[in-house]
Motif scaffolding. Structure first.
Motif, PDB file in Angstrom:
ATOM      1  N   ARG A   1     -14.876  15.491  -5.993  1.00  0.00           N
ATOM      2  CA  ARG A   1     -15.196  14.900  -7.279  1.00  0.00           C
ATOM      3  C   ARG A   1     -16.675  14.538  -7.240  1.00  0.00           C
ATOM      4  NH1 ARG A   1     -12.158  11.669 -11.244  1.00  0.00           N
ATOM      5  NH2 ARG A   1     -13.613  11.868 -12.955  1.00  0.00           N
ATOM      6  N   PRO A   2     -17.515  15.177  -8.050  1.00  0.00           N
ATOM      7  CA  PRO A   2     -18.951  14.911  -7.954  1.00  0.00           C
ATOM      8  C   PRO A   2     -19.305  13.481  -8.365  1.00  0.00           C
ATOM      9  CG  PRO A   2     -18.512  16.810  -9.363  1.00  0.00           C
ATOM     10  CD  PRO A   2     -17.206  16.158  -9.078  1.00  0.00           C
ATOM     11  N   GLN A   3     -20.331  12.947  -7.774  1.00  0.00           N
ATOM     12  CA  GLN A   3     -20.850  11.649  -8.167  1.00  0.00           C
ATOM     13  C   GLN A   3     -22.369  11.688  -8.021  1.00  0.00           C
ATOM     14  OE1 GLN A   3     -18.224   8.173  -6.756  1.00  0.00           O
ATOM     15  NE2 GLN A   3     -17.198   9.489  -8.217  1.00  0.00           N
ATOM     16  N   ILE A   4     -22.988  11.916  -9.180  1.00  0.00           N
ATOM     17  CA  ILE A   4     -24.396  12.263  -9.185  1.00  0.00           C
ATOM     18  C   ILE A   4     -25.276  11.175  -8.579  1.00  0.00           C
ATOM     19  CG2 ILE A   4     -26.316  12.990 -10.662  1.00  0.00           C
ATOM     20  CD1 ILE A   4     -23.555  14.777 -10.484  1.00  0.00           C
ATOM     21  N   ARG A   5     -24.994   9.929  -8.967  1.00  0.00           N
ATOM     22  CA  ARG A   5     -25.851   8.832  -8.525  1.00  0.00           C
ATOM     23  C   ARG A   5     -25.826   8.692  -7.002  1.00  0.00           C
ATOM     24  NH1 ARG A   5     -26.468   2.824  -8.863  1.00  0.00           N
ATOM     25  NH2 ARG A   5     -24.306   2.621  -8.238  1.00  0.00           N
ATOM     26  N   GLN A   6     -24.720   9.079  -6.410  1.00  0.00           N
ATOM     27  CA  GLN A   6     -24.623   9.010  -4.956  1.00  0.00           C
ATOM     28  C   GLN A   6     -25.196  10.250  -4.294  1.00  0.00           C
ATOM     29  OE1 GLN A   6     -20.563   8.339  -3.845  1.00  0.00           O
ATOM     30  NE2 GLN A   6     -20.335   6.556  -5.159  1.00  0.00           N
ATOM     31  N   GLY A   7     -25.681  11.170  -5.129  1.00  0.00           N
ATOM     32  CA  GLY A   7     -26.223  12.407  -4.579  1.00  0.00           C
ATOM     33  C   GLY A   7     -25.112  13.266  -4.024  1.00  0.00           C
ATOM     34  N   ARG A   8     -24.012  13.329  -4.760  1.00  0.00           N
ATOM     35  CA  ARG A   8     -22.837  14.030  -4.268  1.00  0.00           C
ATOM     36  C   ARG A   8     -22.436  15.139  -5.229  1.00  0.00           C
ATOM     37  NH1 ARG A   8     -17.753  10.574  -2.738  1.00  0.00           N
ATOM     38  NH2 ARG A   8     -16.121  12.105  -3.009  1.00  0.00           N
ATOM     39  N   PHE A   9     -22.380  16.372  -4.727  1.00  0.00           N
ATOM     40  CA  PHE A   9     -22.153  17.532  -5.569  1.00  0.00           C
ATOM     41  C   PHE A   9     -21.107  18.449  -4.955  1.00  0.00           C
ATOM     42  CE2 PHE A   9     -26.488  16.008  -5.789  1.00  0.00           C
ATOM     43  CZ  PHE A   9     -26.655  15.791  -7.142  1.00  0.00           C
TER      44      PHE A   9
ATOM     45  N   THR B   1     -23.112  24.899 -16.524  1.00  0.00           N
ATOM     46  CA  THR B   1     -22.858  25.205 -15.116  1.00  0.00           C
ATOM     47  C   THR B   1     -21.510  24.605 -14.730  1.00  0.00           C
ATOM     48  OG1 THR B   1     -23.931  23.164 -14.419  1.00  0.00           O
ATOM     49  CG2 THR B   1     -25.316  25.133 -14.523  1.00  0.00           C
ATOM     50  N   PHE B   2     -20.933  25.130 -13.688  1.00  0.00           N
ATOM     51  CA  PHE B   2     -19.680  24.617 -13.173  1.00  0.00           C
ATOM     52  C   PHE B   2     -19.890  23.174 -12.709  1.00  0.00           C
ATOM     53  CE2 PHE B   2     -16.702  24.422  -9.406  1.00  0.00           C
ATOM     54  CZ  PHE B   2     -15.555  24.294 -10.167  1.00  0.00           C
ATOM     55  N   LYS B   3     -18.862  22.368 -12.943  1.00  0.00           N
ATOM     56  CA  LYS B   3     -18.900  20.955 -12.562  1.00  0.00           C
ATOM     57  C   LYS B   3     -19.383  20.777 -11.117  1.00  0.00           C
ATOM     58  CE  LYS B   3     -15.574  17.114 -12.497  1.00  0.00           C
ATOM     59  NZ  LYS B   3     -15.965  16.402 -13.710  1.00  0.00           N
ATOM     60  N   GLY B   4     -20.328  19.880 -10.968  1.00  0.00           N
ATOM     61  CA  GLY B   4     -20.793  19.591  -9.619  1.00  0.00           C
ATOM     62  C   GLY B   4     -21.837  20.569  -9.089  1.00  0.00           C
ATOM     63  N   THR B   5     -22.213  21.544  -9.929  1.00  0.00           N
ATOM     64  CA  THR B   5     -23.291  22.457  -9.548  1.00  0.00           C
ATOM     65  C   THR B   5     -24.409  22.310 -10.561  1.00  0.00           C
ATOM     66  OG1 THR B   5     -22.584  24.335 -10.904  1.00  0.00           O
ATOM     67  CG2 THR B   5     -21.555  24.113  -8.746  1.00  0.00           C
ATOM     68  N   ARG B   6     -25.602  22.700 -10.184  1.00  0.00           N
ATOM     69  CA  ARG B   6     -26.674  22.562 -11.154  1.00  0.00           C
ATOM     70  C   ARG B   6     -27.769  23.591 -10.952  1.00  0.00           C
ATOM     71  NH1 ARG B   6     -27.492  20.057  -6.491  1.00  0.00           N
ATOM     72  NH2 ARG B   6     -28.787  18.228  -6.395  1.00  0.00           N
ATOM     73  N   ASP B   7     -28.603  23.723 -12.005  1.00  0.00           N
ATOM     74  CA  ASP B   7     -29.781  24.568 -11.920  1.00  0.00           C
ATOM     75  C   ASP B   7     -30.919  23.715 -11.393  1.00  0.00           C
ATOM     76  OD1 ASP B   7     -28.486  26.765 -13.223  1.00  0.00           O
ATOM     77  OD2 ASP B   7     -28.757  25.724 -15.133  1.00  0.00           O
ATOM     78  N   PHE B   8     -31.848  24.344 -10.741  1.00  0.00           N
ATOM     79  CA  PHE B   8     -33.049  23.640 -10.329  1.00  0.00           C
ATOM     80  C   PHE B   8     -34.202  24.225 -11.119  1.00  0.00           C
ATOM     81  CE2 PHE B   8     -30.227  23.408  -6.629  1.00  0.00           C
ATOM     82  CZ  PHE B   8     -30.159  22.027  -6.484  1.00  0.00           C
TER      83      PHE B   8
END
Length: 456
Positions: free
Chosen positions: A116-124, A8-15
């Motif tokens: 700039r995504p930061q997963i742990r911060q819940g940032r996408f 997936t594109f950076k900062g996006t995800r599948d659920f």
RNA sequence: GUCCGAGUAGUUCAGCUGGUUAGAACGCCUGACUGUGGCUCAGGAGGUCGUGGGUUCAAAUCCCAUCUCGGACCCCA
């Protein structure tokens, strides 16, 4: 011959289903509160004309817009992915001046930011916002209602006490403006000033002083800021903070307007039965977006500063007027669904539900029992029990292992004994959590499964 | 946009200062168990060590480049 990598594109995800099941449940609970307060659903396009979005969010925000050039070089046809749901709402309202006011809407849709995504911060880069806004109402009750709703929702989701306790911080742009002037800065420096001040929770008072020094606030200015910050504190009731702050600005129109606005909101909140203990009047709260003009608010988890704000909003009385018509006052908040979900996951508040919604898996001993199984499937479904037939008959090990892996609570087996039972079609219903199994008439099995589904 | 760290089976990682056929755990498949999952046991499949180049008799290991991911800033939901 290697195809493209399936990523997936950076900062996006599948659920995945395992993620979507609790996620949908969360959305349902949020929607329920929205509707309870009289907000109605609205959706808008993912793509907006660039001219609609540009210049509404401030310098930073504009940089984070995903812009698309769908007809080369024709500026008038440029579009962008929406950055939030507030600006699209303002566009909709501006296009419909005939709508009865107040207009109250909720909207749950994804937005995009080239961050700039930061997963742990819940940032996408792609994330969902759940917005509630009231358009066409002056500062006061409408804002209080938004805050009451926010607290009610947080409590219902479990952000009530202990290290999960969420606090709604509240401030006012007019007050911020007065504080900026009080520290000897011109109004034009408000953005820089607030940005520095807003970091106080992260970098502390020392850090803020360093930042402020960079824009020219030292000595006397800092001392005057201290007086304001000291009037607030973690255990000072918001109305008390308002009184203390008011006393620092005798006759100052901006400060008075700000404090008056906050006091009106707080009184209405109290009348609405909202717990004022969950509100913190924080004179350092700024919020980044340019369009706020009055009260601003956000929700934080004091015990988990790295997670970032769970909700954020404020009053924007001048945004709608930017689309050519008259100014229409408006206020609202955003629930950051993904950040909320990230927080809930990190705090162990999400029950692992398994990877399927199926509650009963039918298994045929051999091909002869497939028709009987399909008959049973229909009976379960008619009773409202999500159910499916394992598509391959024989080898009961397979359907059982499958049910186990997906966390399906019941397996119903039909073999020759069940299919030809003298008292009509029977099934062997096994409860996988206890291992208990009994052979009963189909109707009895449906009843048992139905009861189990309803109680979960 | 700035500064760090990491890329080795499906996943999480081990593999020390370069040295024969690259390992573990979990997961997956098969069987022990021809009407039954989880536990146990026995087998099995699966890796161009991110990619390209360089150093070397020899590179997963050292060097350079590049891509990707993660973290800290900035900003925000």
């Amino acid at each position: 011959m290697a195809g493209p990598k399936p990523r997936t594109f950076k900062g996006t995800r599948d659920f995945t289903p395992a993620e979507m099941i609790p996620r949908e449940r969360l959305i349902e609970r949020i929607k329920r509160v929205f509707r309870l307060y009289g907000f109605s659903p609205l959706e808008t396009p993912a793509l907006e004309m660039l001219s609609v979005l540009a210049g509404k969010y401030g310098e930073e925000g504009d940089k984070l817009l995903y812009k698309l050039d769908y007809k080369n070089d024709d500026f008038s046809s440029r579009v962008a992915l929406r950055y939030d749901l507030t600006v699209p709402l303002a566009r909709v309202v501006a296009a419909h001046p005939e709508w009865p006011m107040p207009f109250k809407r909720y909207q749950i849709q994804p937005v995009w930011r080239a961050d700039r995504p930061q997963i742990r911060q819940g940032r996408f880069r792609e994330f969902y916002q759940c917005d509630v806004d009231t358009v066409g109402a002056e500062e006061g009750l409408a804002d209080a209602e938004i805050l009451a709703l926010t607290i009610e929702m947080l409590d219902e989701l479990g952000f009530e006490s202990g290290d999960r306790r969420a606090i709604v911080q509240l401030n006012h742009r007019r007050l911020l403006e007065a504080v900026c002037v009080r520290c000897g800065q011109p109004r034009e420096r408000l953005a820089d000033f607030s940005r520095a001040l807003d970091k106080i929770d992260k970098i502390g008072r020392e850090g803020v002083n360093d930042e402020l020094a960079r824009i020219g606030i030292t000595g006397d200015g800092l001392a005057r800021l201290d007086e304001v910050l000291e009037s607030a504190g973690p255990n000072v009731a918001p109305l008390e903070v308002a009184d203390r702050v008011r006393a620092l600005f005798p006759g100052d129109p901006a400060a008075t307007a700000g404090v008056d606005g906050l006091v009106t909101i707080l009184r209405a909140l109290d009348d609405l039965g909202a717990p004022l203990a969950r509100i913190s009047l924080n004179p350092a709260l700024a919020r980044g977006l340019d369009y706020y003009t009055g009260a601003v608010f956000e929700t934080v988890l004091p015990a988990h500063p790295h997670i970032g704000s769970l909700t954020g909003g404020g009053r924007y009385d001048e945004l709608i007027g930017l689309y050519g018509g008259a100014d229409v006052p408006a206020t609202g908040t955003t629930i950051g669904l993904d950040r909320m979900f990230a927080a809930m996951e990190q705090l162990g508040m999400v029950a692992s539900a398994g990877a399927t919604v199926t509650r009963v898996l039918l298994a045929a001993y051999s091909d002869e029992q497939v028709p009987a199984c399909l008959h049973a499937v229909r009976a379960f479904r008619e009773a409202g029990v999500p159910c499916e037939l394992f598509p391959k008959a024989g080898k009961l090990k397979k359907p059982f292992a499958h049910a186990d892996k997906l966390n399906i609570p019941f397996v119903a087996v039909i073999g020759p004994d069940e299919a030809t039972h003298p008292d009509g079609l029977h099934v062997s219903l096994k409860d996988l959590s206890t291992g208990a199994q009994e052979t009963v008439a189909l109707a009895a099995a449906v009843k048992r499964a139905r009861e189990a589904v309803l109680s979960s």
